[in-house]
Write a protein that holds these residues in place. Structure first.
Motif, short mmCIF file in Angstrom:
data_model
loop_
_atom_site.label_atom_id
_atom_site.label_comp_id
_atom_site.label_asym_id
_atom_site.label_seq_id
_atom_site.Cartn_x
_atom_site.Cartn_y
_atom_site.Cartn_z
N MET A 1 -70.76 26.86 140.71
CA MET A 1 -71.36 27.64 139.63
C MET A 1 -72.22 26.74 138.73
O MET A 1 -73.36 27.07 138.39
CB MET A 1 -70.27 28.32 138.80
CG MET A 1 -70.81 29.20 137.68
SD MET A 1 -69.58 29.58 136.41
CE MET A 1 -69.67 28.09 135.43
N LEU A 2 -71.67 25.58 138.35
CA LEU A 2 -72.40 24.68 137.46
C LEU A 2 -73.62 24.08 138.16
O LEU A 2 -74.67 23.89 137.52
CB LEU A 2 -71.47 23.58 136.96
CG LEU A 2 -70.41 24.05 135.96
CD1 LEU A 2 -69.44 22.92 135.64
CD2 LEU A 2 -71.04 24.58 134.69
N ASP A 3 -73.51 23.77 139.45
CA ASP A 3 -74.67 23.27 140.19
C ASP A 3 -75.78 24.33 140.21
O ASP A 3 -76.97 24.01 140.07
CB ASP A 3 -74.28 22.90 141.61
CG ASP A 3 -73.40 21.65 141.67
OD1 ASP A 3 -73.44 20.86 140.70
OD2 ASP A 3 -72.68 21.48 142.67
N THR A 4 -75.38 25.58 140.37
CA THR A 4 -76.36 26.68 140.35
C THR A 4 -77.01 26.81 138.99
O THR A 4 -78.22 27.06 138.88
CB THR A 4 -75.67 28.00 140.75
OG1 THR A 4 -75.05 27.86 142.03
CG2 THR A 4 -76.67 29.14 140.80
N VAL A 5 -76.22 26.63 137.93
CA VAL A 5 -76.76 26.71 136.57
C VAL A 5 -77.83 25.64 136.36
O VAL A 5 -78.91 25.92 135.83
CB VAL A 5 -75.61 26.55 135.54
CG1 VAL A 5 -76.18 26.25 134.15
CG2 VAL A 5 -74.76 27.80 135.51
N PHE A 6 -77.55 24.41 136.78
CA PHE A 6 -78.53 23.34 136.59
C PHE A 6 -79.76 23.52 137.49
O PHE A 6 -80.87 23.16 137.10
CB PHE A 6 -77.88 21.98 136.84
CG PHE A 6 -77.14 21.45 135.65
CD1 PHE A 6 -77.81 20.84 134.62
CD2 PHE A 6 -75.76 21.59 135.56
CE1 PHE A 6 -77.13 20.35 133.51
CE2 PHE A 6 -75.07 21.11 134.46
CZ PHE A 6 -75.76 20.49 133.42
N ASP A 7 -79.56 24.09 138.68
CA ASP A 7 -80.70 24.35 139.56
C ASP A 7 -81.66 25.36 138.95
O ASP A 7 -82.88 25.16 138.94
CB ASP A 7 -80.22 24.86 140.93
CG ASP A 7 -79.55 23.76 141.76
OD1 ASP A 7 -79.75 22.57 141.43
OD2 ASP A 7 -78.82 24.10 142.71
N ILE A 8 -81.12 26.45 138.43
CA ILE A 8 -82.00 27.47 137.85
C ILE A 8 -82.58 27.00 136.52
O ILE A 8 -83.68 27.40 136.12
CB ILE A 8 -81.25 28.81 137.69
CG1 ILE A 8 -82.26 29.96 137.55
CG2 ILE A 8 -80.29 28.79 136.51
CD1 ILE A 8 -81.64 31.33 137.67
N TYR A 9 -81.88 26.11 135.85
CA TYR A 9 -82.42 25.51 134.62
C TYR A 9 -83.66 24.67 134.93
O TYR A 9 -84.65 24.69 134.19
CB TYR A 9 -81.35 24.64 133.97
CG TYR A 9 -81.78 23.91 132.73
CD1 TYR A 9 -82.08 24.60 131.55
CD2 TYR A 9 -81.90 22.52 132.71
CE1 TYR A 9 -82.47 23.93 130.40
CE2 TYR A 9 -82.28 21.85 131.57
CZ TYR A 9 -82.57 22.55 130.43
OH TYR A 9 -82.96 21.88 129.29
N ASP A 10 -83.63 23.95 136.06
CA ASP A 10 -84.79 23.17 136.48
C ASP A 10 -85.97 24.08 136.80
O ASP A 10 -87.12 23.77 136.47
CB ASP A 10 -84.45 22.31 137.69
CG ASP A 10 -83.48 21.18 137.36
OD1 ASP A 10 -83.41 20.81 136.16
OD2 ASP A 10 -82.78 20.69 138.26
N VAL A 11 -85.70 25.20 137.45
CA VAL A 11 -86.78 26.16 137.74
C VAL A 11 -87.33 26.74 136.45
O VAL A 11 -88.54 26.94 136.30
CB VAL A 11 -86.26 27.29 138.67
CG1 VAL A 11 -87.34 28.34 138.92
CG2 VAL A 11 -85.77 26.71 139.99
#
Length: 496
Positions: free
Chosen positions: A389-399
């Protein structure tokens, strides 16, 4: 060294009002109804030249069972243990109550220094209560008015005295430790080194590393920590999720719906990346909200959502993306925040395939303006897939922070117009001349257009979807503005 002050006292004596005054913001909910504060809230406070950390706590209740009041009391006790100074607040207008005497005895048994404050001392009404405060045996009370700020200089003197004393004690302790170091025997030192190496090796293999999380600073790019708001309907497991992430019973949890009232921000760090986790009150339909405090909680949640960068919408696996969930999701997208769908209680879900298909169908039909919103399944209670979940949060934050080159954007626009030219309503040809990215967070683009008022909304959506697909920007809202280009001949006189 961070000096920490905890505010304690029975319900409705003005603790949250005092907290708001010292932090200089209306962070804590304030109402005449007793027991509004439940979770302890922390903030950076200042009083003249004093800077310190302050903790607002729930009203001390004499409850020792498994009830909500007992859980609130344990949170307050923990705040007292972690503080360098405790300010016990009484209501001077009411005077000293039996429960005040009870908790004064409790505080005297502890090791934390205590300062007594008689709040609501404005006018002559509080004089009698101020005199009664001496009977608590906590020294001279500070006459104060949290509502109007009267008595700030007296409070400053007390805090400054304890702060200076704490610094001196810390300095003398450091000197003592440096002057008399304790050296373990060689065999013991070798065993300790092996144990430490084994511990570090184990922590690298853990699915959820248990690091010692500290405060965070700006990441060097002017953006600071990622602010992640955890939102959703009541009783879907938002507070349980945050407690599991930080590995601490920091927030009140329980079977009762609507426990959380304030939006509580917690500083944290995940794999070296700074985070600010914001727990929020559950959002119900507006038509069902009648209680004044619940209305304040809902407003506080919306405010936290607007100031967040990524929002995790937590759903119950037994009822995913119901009408209220979609309303919250649309609010997140309208505010331009990045959205992650988190399906909680996945371990109790019986028909997982059907639930995931329902989520995809609802997203496609109800939120077509943002394609590719990530969906993560977790179990907050058992800690399953929290790292994903947290990896997904940081990925979409980069986008959400992506910056595209202008040259690449204009090549894309030229190729797209050649294959799919814009319509010509009324026979008038519309020219799309130039595109540039105006800003990030969310990605916002401006297109120079000859007749922006005539360009159909459907073609604008076509541009957004193609841009999202071409440059791989799934799941984040895009903004696209059509701007009419300036006429280079406007204002010039015609030559004869």
């Amino acid at each position: 060294m961070t000096f920490t002050v905890a505010i304690v006292g029975r319900p409705n004596v003005g603790k949250s009002t005092l907290f708001n005054r010292l932090v200089g913001k209306r962070l804590a909910l304030v109402d005449d109804q007793p027991g509004v504060t439940r979770d302890r809230r922390e903030g950076d406070a200042y009083l003249f030249d004093c800077r310190f950390r302050i903790i607002d706590t729930a009203g001390l209740e004499e409850a020792f069972d498994g009830s909500l009041e007992a859980r609130m009391r344990r949170q307050t006790e923990r705040a007292v243990e972690e503080s360098d100074l405790v300010i016990m607040v009484i209501d001077a207008r009411v005077g000293v109550m039996p429960i005040d005497e009870h908790f004064a005895k409790y505080l005297r048994r502890g090791k934390t220094p205590i300062a007594l404050m008689a709040n609501k001392c404005e006018g002559k009404v509080g004089e009698e209560g101020l005199m009664e405060a001496y009977s608590l045996g906590l020294g001279e009370p500070i006459p104060f008015s949290a509502e109007h700020g009267l008595g700030s200089s007296d409070l400053y003197d007390v805090i400054k005295e304890h702060m200076t004393r704490a610094v001196e004690e810390k300095a003398s302790s450091d000197v003592f430790e440096k002057s008399e170091p304790i050296k373990p025997a060689p065999a013991m030192a070798a065993k300790a080194a092996e144990a430490k190496a084994a511990e570090e090796s184990d922590s690298e293999d853990d699915e959820y590393p248990e690091d010692e999380f500290e405060g965070f600073e700006d990441d060097g790019e002017g953006r600071g920590p990622l602010q992640l708001a955890i939102v959703g309907r009541p009783n879907v497991g938002k507070s349980t999720l945050i407690n599991k992430l930080i590995d601490e019973d920091r927030l009140l949890t329980g079977p009762e719906a609507g426990i959380t009232r304030d939006a509580i921000a917690i500083e944290w760090e995940y794999r070296g990346k700074p985070l600010k986790l914001v727990d929020t009150a559950g959002l119900r339909r507006r038509s069902k909200i009648e209680d004044k405090v619940e209305k304040l909680s809902a407003s506080d949640t919306i405010r936290a959502l607007k100031y967040a960068q990524v929002v995790a919408l937590v759903l119950d696996a037994d009822g995913v993306l119901e009408k209220q969930d979609l309303t919250i999701a649309r609010t997140v997208i309208d505010e331009g925040r990045a959205l992650v769908i988190v399906v909680n209680k996945w371990d109790t879900c019986k028909d997982k395939d059907a639930v995931m298909q329902r989520v995809k169908d609802r997203l496609q039909t109800s939120l077509p303006q943002v394609k590719g919103i990530p969906v993560v399944t977790i179990s907050a209670l058992k800690g399953h897939k929290l790292n994903k979940m947290l990896d997904t949060v940081f990925d979409i934050y980069d986008v959400w922070n992506i910056r595209l080159p202008t040259a690449g954007l204009n090549r894309w626009l030229a190729e797209l117009i050649e294959r799919h030219p814009p319509p010509a309503p009324g026979g008038r040809r519309i020219k799309l001349k130039y595109i540039t990215q105006a800003r990030t967070r969310p990605p916002t683009f401006a297109i120079s257009c000859s007749l922006p008022e005539d360009l159909p909304a459907s073609y604008t959506r076509f541009l957004e979807n193609n841009l999202r697909e071409t440059f791989d920007m799934p799941g984040v809202p895009l903004r696209m503005h059509m701007k009419k280009g300036d006429n280079p001949y406007a204002g010039k006189k015609k030559r004869n």
